[in-house]
Design an enzyme around this catalytic site. Structure first.
Site, short mmCIF file in Angstrom:
data_model
loop_
_atom_site.label_atom_id
_atom_site.label_comp_id
_atom_site.label_asym_id
_atom_site.label_seq_id
_atom_site.Cartn_x
_atom_site.Cartn_y
_atom_site.Cartn_z
N LYS A 167 -5.86 38.34 -7.89
CA LYS A 167 -6.22 39.15 -6.72
C LYS A 167 -5.10 39.11 -5.67
O LYS A 167 -4.66 38.04 -5.27
CB LYS A 167 -7.52 38.60 -6.10
CG LYS A 167 -8.74 38.85 -6.96
CD LYS A 167 -9.08 40.32 -6.92
CE LYS A 167 -10.21 40.69 -7.86
NZ LYS A 167 -10.31 42.15 -8.02
N LYS A 203 2.14 45.51 -6.96
CA LYS A 203 1.18 45.82 -5.89
C LYS A 203 1.57 45.06 -4.60
O LYS A 203 1.60 45.63 -3.51
CB LYS A 203 -0.20 45.37 -6.35
CG LYS A 203 -1.33 46.09 -5.69
CD LYS A 203 -2.58 45.87 -6.51
CE LYS A 203 -3.82 46.26 -5.76
NZ LYS A 203 -5.01 45.84 -6.48
N ASP A 220 1.08 27.03 -11.70
CA ASP A 220 0.93 25.60 -11.98
C ASP A 220 1.87 25.26 -13.14
O ASP A 220 1.98 26.03 -14.10
CB ASP A 220 -0.51 25.30 -12.45
CG ASP A 220 -1.51 25.41 -11.31
OD1 ASP A 220 -1.07 25.63 -10.16
OD2 ASP A 220 -2.72 25.29 -11.56
N GLY A 338 -3.81 0.51 2.71
CA GLY A 338 -4.93 1.05 3.48
C GLY A 338 -5.19 0.28 4.75
O GLY A 338 -4.50 -0.68 5.08
N CYS A 365 1.22 -3.45 -0.04
CA CYS A 365 0.89 -3.61 1.38
C CYS A 365 -0.51 -4.20 1.57
O CYS A 365 -0.70 -5.38 1.34
CB CYS A 365 1.10 -2.28 2.10
SG CYS A 365 1.29 -2.52 3.87
N GLN A 369 -2.04 -7.95 0.53
CA GLN A 369 -2.81 -8.83 1.41
C GLN A 369 -4.16 -9.19 0.76
O GLN A 369 -4.60 -10.34 0.78
CB GLN A 369 -3.04 -8.16 2.76
CG GLN A 369 -1.73 -7.86 3.51
CD GLN A 369 -1.94 -6.98 4.75
OE1 GLN A 369 -3.06 -6.56 5.05
NE2 GLN A 369 -0.85 -6.68 5.45
N GLU A 389 -7.89 -8.46 10.34
CA GLU A 389 -8.13 -7.01 10.49
C GLU A 389 -9.56 -6.68 10.05
O GLU A 389 -10.21 -5.81 10.62
CB GLU A 389 -7.13 -6.22 9.63
CG GLU A 389 -7.36 -4.72 9.65
CD GLU A 389 -6.40 -3.92 8.75
OE1 GLU A 389 -5.52 -4.53 8.11
OE2 GLU A 389 -6.55 -2.70 8.69
N ARG A 446 0.75 -4.02 10.34
CA ARG A 446 0.57 -4.86 11.53
C ARG A 446 0.26 -6.31 11.14
O ARG A 446 0.49 -7.22 11.90
CB ARG A 446 -0.64 -4.39 12.35
CG ARG A 446 -0.46 -3.07 13.03
CD ARG A 446 -1.65 -2.78 13.95
NE ARG A 446 -1.73 -1.35 14.18
CZ ARG A 446 -0.92 -0.67 14.99
NH1 ARG A 446 0.04 -1.31 15.66
NH2 ARG A 446 -1.04 0.62 15.15
N HIS A 493 6.81 -0.86 0.64
CA HIS A 493 6.39 0.32 -0.15
C HIS A 493 7.57 0.88 -0.94
O HIS A 493 8.19 1.86 -0.50
CB HIS A 493 5.89 1.42 0.79
CG HIS A 493 4.67 1.08 1.57
ND1 HIS A 493 3.41 1.46 1.18
CD2 HIS A 493 4.51 0.39 2.72
CE1 HIS A 493 2.52 1.03 2.05
NE2 HIS A 493 3.16 0.37 3.01
N GLU A 495 7.56 2.76 -3.34
CA GLU A 495 7.28 4.12 -3.82
C GLU A 495 8.02 5.19 -3.00
O GLU A 495 8.33 6.26 -3.51
CB GLU A 495 5.77 4.42 -3.83
CG GLU A 495 5.05 4.35 -2.50
CD GLU A 495 4.56 2.95 -2.14
OE1 GLU A 495 4.99 1.99 -2.79
OE2 GLU A 495 3.75 2.84 -1.19
N1 GLN Z 1 -3.81 -2.61 7.19
C1 GLN Z 1 -2.73 -3.45 6.79
C2 GLN Z 1 -1.80 -3.80 7.94
O1 GLN Z 1 -1.82 -3.16 8.96
C3 GLN Z 1 -1.95 -2.83 5.65
C4 GLN Z 1 -1.25 -1.55 5.99
C5 GLN Z 1 -0.83 -0.73 4.79
O2 GLN Z 1 -1.36 -0.89 3.68
N2 GLN Z 1 0.12 0.17 4.99
O3 GLN Z 1 -1.04 -4.72 7.82
#
Ligand code: GLN
Length: 524
Positions: A167, A203, A220, A338, A365, A369, A389, A446, A493, A495
């Site tokens: 479309k 078109k 894709d 996270g 990360c 932990q 945390e 942090r 990280h 990655e």
């Molecule tokens: N929450 C964790 C910190 O602040 C890890 C941060 C993360 O995974 N980027 O240290």
């Protein structure tokens, strides 16, 4: 450059389920909303995930000043007004805000010795918040010499299964809106499931006032790295050269990124991998697939270079998740980064499952932990061990705030950020992967693993520190000192620096172990 029309100053404060992963650059940019003013300065290294794609495709490191948000532009405009920059004038969207945008774009165009500056504007044509950027582009075209600008419109061409037809209506519509904003696209790139049908191409050409050869099909593909080849087949490069009055030159060079035929080989490598290796990724931002895009890509790069396709098993952890059931068919486990409490207990259990069953494990990360928390609970008997945390009142704060974070109260650009030097301990798995005493990888955190919990007992149970920062006060990674088990936690990280033609060394070491584990298991 990438423009994100939202009002956040940078995407660092956004949940990844809003716009996908937050990418981290090597450099940290001091963003001063008012020129030369020392009063206000924001550290920017957290930028839009598209920069990950740019770095992977172009093989360059991009400065965070290349990500413009409306938040930055309005902050600069309003604070400049307070400094008297517009004294006596009524400050208005046009020309003051548009000037601010054009200055940001032209500063980079002039100061960075570029041949071409590509600017991507995010959002959708017709969005109120992006219209100001489109207006700035209209003005720029007027101000710059002829054949110095080209407009490429990227549009979605849906396929209606019921009718069995592609479309063109949404494309016609968005082009009409662009035209009413004074912008005529020179090229239209059509995102679609399948290659564009010829009659749809004609078109779109007719209705949007562009020649048919400037309507480009963007279907894709099996691997995203194939897309530049599909564009080249349609002579997109030649069209752009013509529009910008540039001479086309044969792309040759001595490395994979600048040599066209090397790129062709790279695509074959990615498409040629037949065997699969299954990596379980316990985490919590799986509502959209882009939340961990650099990790997904780093795994794919490493696997492809080992002749494998990676099958990513994203495990969205909830209270009801049966961890063992989810992980038992995985050849390796990658525990994801996270923030915050949700899903944490399930993620800790995943690390414990990996340790107990000797499944190759990589914690990134937050994942590192949580791996340390699992180790302290399981092997040191520290019941209730946690990160402050997650549980500020934990009896065993084995992960706690970085010293440098204790005085920080503002959010946004205030974490330990960017590319930092890492001192690698000799003889560790990390050392065996990198073969270097010092490496630079990117950080965003942090909290960190507390050295005082790496006791003699921890060491007897096999836990070692495999890298630190230069002061040796911050632990940058840990691992289990086991011959028969790859189990690593990285505070950084890797990655973000993995490239399709040069995969991350530590991801490669991890995937190699996952393949070994899969093969061994197959024989049992
Ligand atoms: N929450 C964790 C910190 O602040 C890890 C941060 C993360 O995974 N980027 O240290």
């Amino acid at each position: 450059m990438k423009i994100d029309p939202y009002l956040n100053v940078d995407p660092g404060t956004l949940n990844p389920i809003e716009h996908g992963e937050c990418f981290i650059t090597e450099n940290v940019w001091d963003f001063r909303p008012v020129d030369e003013s020392e009063e206000r300065c924001y550290k920017i290294s957290e930028i839009d995930q598209d920069f990950g794609t740019y770095e992977r495709f172009l093989g360059i490191e991009i400065d965070p000043s290349h990500n413009i948000t409306s938040g930055q532009i309005y902050l600069s405009t309003i604070l400049s007004e307070r400094k008297g920059k517009f004294l006596g004038r009524t400050v208005q969207i046009i020309p003051h805000v548009t000037n601010m945008i054009k200055e940001r774009l032209m500063d980079i165009a002039k100061n960075e010795n570029l041949d071409v500056l590509i600017i991507e504007c995010g959002g959708t044509v017709g969005d109120l918040e992006s219209s100001i950027f489109l207006e700035s582009f209209r003005q720029l075209k007027l101000e710059l010499p002829k054949r110095h600008t080209a407009f490429v419109h990227v549009t979605l061409v849906p396929y209606s299964r019921a009718v069995g037809q592609q479309k063109s209506k949404p494309t016609q519509h968005s082009i009409k809106m662009l035209q009413s904003a004074g912008l005529q696209p020179d090229i239209v790139i059509c995102r679609s499931e399948k290659a564009l049908d010829e009659d749809i191409r004609r078109k779109i050409s007719l209705f949007s006032n562009v020649p048919p050869e400037a309507v480009i099909s963007n279907p894709d593909a099996e691997t995203v790295y194939e897309i530049p080849l599909l564009f080249e087949d349609q002579q997109l490069g030649d069209s752009l050269c013509d529009l910008l009055d540039l001479k086309a030159k044969l792309v040759t060079g001595d490395n994979e990124i600048t040599n066209y035929s090397e790129w062709v080989k790279l695509v074959e490598l990615f498409k040629g991998a037949k065997e699969t290796v299954r990596i379980g990724m316990p985490g919590k931002y799986f509502n959209i697939s882009d939340s961990y895009i650099s990790i997904n890509d780093a795994i794919e790069h490493a696997a492809a270079h080992l002749g494998y396709k990676a099958e990513l098993k994203m495990i969205n952890i909830t209270e009801d998740t049966n961890i063992e059931n989810q992980l038992k068919d995985c050849d390796g486990i990658l525990l994801t980064p996270g923030f915050g409490e949700r899903a944490v207990e399930g993620m800790i259990k995943s690390a414990e499952y990996a340790m107990e069953n000797k499944i190759p494990f990589l914690g990134i990360c937050f994942g590192a932990q949580l791996f340390f928390i699992a180790f302290c609970r399981k092997y040191l008997g520290l019941e209730g061990a946690n990160s402050t945390e997650i549980d500020p009142d934990t009896p065993h704060p084995v992960v706690d705030l970085l010293e440098s974070q204790k005085a920080v109260s503002e959010k946004g650009g205030t974490m330990r950020l960017g590319g930092l030097k890492i001192i690698v301990e000799e003889g560790t798995r990390l050392d065996k992967a990198y073969h270097k005493e010092e490496i630079i990888e990117r950080f965003r955190h942090r909290y960190h693993i507390q050295e005082k919990y790496i006791t003699e007992e921890a060491k007897r149970n096999g836990l070692i520190v495999s890298s630190t920062d230069e002061t040796r006060k911050i632990i940058n990674s840990i691992e289990l000192n086991r011959e028969d088990h790859f189990c690593l936690g990285l505070q950084f990280h890797p990655e973000f620096k993995s490239r399709p033609y040069s995969p991350s060394k530590i991801y490669t070491a991890f995937i190699k172990e996952c393949i070994k584990f899969k093969i061994k298991r197959g024989f049992e």
